[in-house]
Scaffold this motif. Structure first.
Motif, short mmCIF file in Angstrom:
data_model
loop_
_atom_site.label_atom_id
_atom_site.label_comp_id
_atom_site.label_asym_id
_atom_site.label_seq_id
_atom_site.Cartn_x
_atom_site.Cartn_y
_atom_site.Cartn_z
N SER A 74 -8.80 5.83 -1.69
CA SER A 74 -8.07 6.13 -0.81
C SER A 74 -7.11 7.05 -0.19
O SER A 74 -7.60 8.47 -1.00
CB SER A 74 -6.24 5.35 -1.45
OG SER A 74 -4.91 6.13 -1.14
N CYS A 83 -1.51 -0.69 -5.01
CA CYS A 83 0.11 -1.30 -4.12
C CYS A 83 0.96 -1.19 -5.52
O CYS A 83 1.80 -1.83 -5.01
CB CYS A 83 -0.45 -2.72 -4.45
SG CYS A 83 -1.58 -2.70 -2.78
N SER A 111 5.28 2.78 -4.77
CA SER A 111 4.83 4.28 -4.38
C SER A 111 4.96 6.04 -4.34
O SER A 111 4.47 6.82 -4.96
CB SER A 111 5.16 4.04 -3.01
OG SER A 111 6.66 4.19 -2.05
N HIS A 162 -9.09 2.34 -1.96
CA HIS A 162 -7.85 2.00 -1.24
C HIS A 162 -7.59 -0.03 -1.76
O HIS A 162 -8.18 -0.80 -2.43
CB HIS A 162 -8.96 1.73 -0.24
CG HIS A 162 -8.54 1.40 1.35
ND1 HIS A 162 -8.17 0.02 1.81
CD2 HIS A 162 -8.18 1.68 2.47
CE1 HIS A 162 -7.73 -0.27 2.93
NE2 HIS A 162 -7.95 1.15 3.23
N TRP A 163 -6.23 0.04 -1.36
CA TRP A 163 -5.85 -1.39 -1.62
C TRP A 163 -6.98 -2.49 -0.71
O TRP A 163 -6.16 -3.21 -1.72
CB TRP A 163 -4.15 -1.41 -0.15
CG TRP A 163 -4.58 -1.59 0.99
CD1 TRP A 163 -4.78 -0.75 2.08
CD2 TRP A 163 -4.31 -2.50 1.91
NE1 TRP A 163 -4.64 -1.17 3.32
CE2 TRP A 163 -4.95 -2.69 2.91
CE3 TRP A 163 -4.21 -3.77 1.19
CZ2 TRP A 163 -3.77 -3.48 4.20
CZ3 TRP A 163 -3.83 -5.26 2.15
CH2 TRP A 163 -4.19 -4.27 3.36
N ASN A 210 1.10 -1.45 0.14
CA ASN A 210 0.01 -0.36 -0.18
C ASN A 210 1.30 1.39 -0.27
O ASN A 210 2.00 1.54 1.14
CB ASN A 210 -0.78 -0.15 0.71
CG ASN A 210 -1.86 1.29 1.34
OD1 ASN A 210 -2.50 1.91 0.44
ND2 ASN A 210 -1.74 1.78 2.48
#
Length: 362
Positions: free
Chosen positions: A170, A150, A153, A126-127, A12
């Motif tokens: 997220s 994911c 980053s 969201h992951w 994440n």
């Protein structure tokens, strides 16, 4: 001093920021010595923190299932430069002067992310949502770029900073978008969304959190959301009925006292053994269903529903004309200046040996 890094978050990007941002901002400070623990980005301020002689808190937040630590029990072992927002401050019984914002705002100070060409609308779930929905397919239909949270980053940060608009489940997608002055639209794909942590950050920037609930894009996503109400991870107080979700209902979270009560209820839930075991069991079952019933590699693609896919596509399309949210330049400047000032104070304390073995009682 060692940076606290979460494990088992499957890459994440929000949690992964801790792997490189602090090294870029504070080179030469870090080591593998866990005698002093630096607690930075993430919803990680709880009783599951690893043991350490001193814990340095820099912008982290509370908000998930484990109760926050009792700082008053041994305050000499804590150095707090700031927490993510007013709800975390209340949960830890801290004075308002400790309210900072999420330290991911500091990304905007790094040269490598400046001057990027702005292009297109991006969508970042969201992951945990990635494995269940058909949102990548829907985004392609609508000309939106789907960004997997994911992925690497730095790549995710760069794409957020270069977007014209960010549709975000997220939270760190919204935080980083706001840091780079990119409008963001909050969404919720399930009742697992945490209004406590979102409002904690949003309140620090004087901006509301009013996410739009998008309907399930397939049967498995629908089943997941229905079952999550039994989970300790069901954090969305007052999540709307399926009928309202189908209409793209927008939730409002302005009642801070109510969110504090919900947070305390979640802390009680985690101590209910049956609920904790049910949460683990549900996660295992849903992951297996997703592998079996979704996507071209699925053994039997029983999760697909053209009707649900079309309905989800229509609701997401309705968000495209929206201008989105953005904190004011004044609020952004105030929060960034304060976070930078606290970073400079941390540097001075580190140089003075504030965290040496003699700075806390045994």
């Amino acid at each position: 001093m060692k940076i606290h890094l979460l494990k088992e978050v499957h890459g994440n990007f929000g949690d992964e920021l801790n792997h490189w941002l602090w090294h870029a901002l504070l080179p030469g400070v870090w080591s593998d010595d866990d005698d002093v623990l630096f607690v930075g980005i993430g919803t990680i301020l709880d009783k599951n923190l690893p043991p350490a002689r001193i814990r340095v808190v820099f912008g982290t937040g509370a908000g998930y299932t484990a109760a926050p630590p009792d700082i008053s029990a041994n305050s000499a072992r804590w150095h707090i430069y700031g927490v993510r927002g007013p709800l975390t401050a209340r949960a830890l019984k801290l004075d308002k002067r400790f309210v900072m914002t999420d330290p991911a705002i500091l990304l905007a100070t790094l040269q490598e992310f400046r001057g990027l060409h702005r292009r297109g609308v991006i969508f970042i779930p969201h992951w945990k949502s990635v494995r269940y929905g058909y949102w990548e397919t829907i985004c392609k239909t609508l000309g939106i770029e789907f960004v997997d949270p994911c992925q690497d980053s730095k790549s995710v940060v760069r794409r957020i900073a270069s977007a014209e608009k960010v549709i975000a489940e997220s939270m760190h997608a919204a935080i980083i978008a706001d840091a780079f002055r990119v409008p963001w639209i909050p969404i919720a794909l399930s009742r697992e969304v945490s209004p406590f942590k979102w409002v904690d950050w949003a309140a620090s920037m004087d901006v509301p959190y009013r996410p739009v609930c998008l309907p399930a894009s397939n049967r498995i996503e629908h089943v997941r959301n229905a079952l999550l109400k039994w989970s300790v991870h069901s954090n969305a107080a007052g999540y709307p009925s399926p009928g309202l979700v189908a209409q793209g209902f927008r939730m409002h979270f302005e009642d801070l006292d109510g969110l504090m009560s919900d947070f305390e209820e979640i802390a009680r839930r985690i101590n209910q053994k049956w609920r904790w075991n049910a949460s683990i069991g549900l996660e295992v079952i849903l992951k297996r269903l997703a592998r079996l019933g979704l996507g071209p590699s699925a053994f039997i693609e029983f999760g697909a529903s053209e009707r649900m896919l079309d309905a989800a596509t229509r609701q997401l399309a309705k968000l495209l004309p929206s201008g989105g949210y953005l904190s004011s330049d004044r609020a952004h400047g105030r929060s960034l200046d304060y976070t930078v000032a606290q970073l400079e104070e941390f540097k001075r304390d580190s140089r003075r040996g504030e965290f040496t073995r003699h700075s806390a009682s045994p």
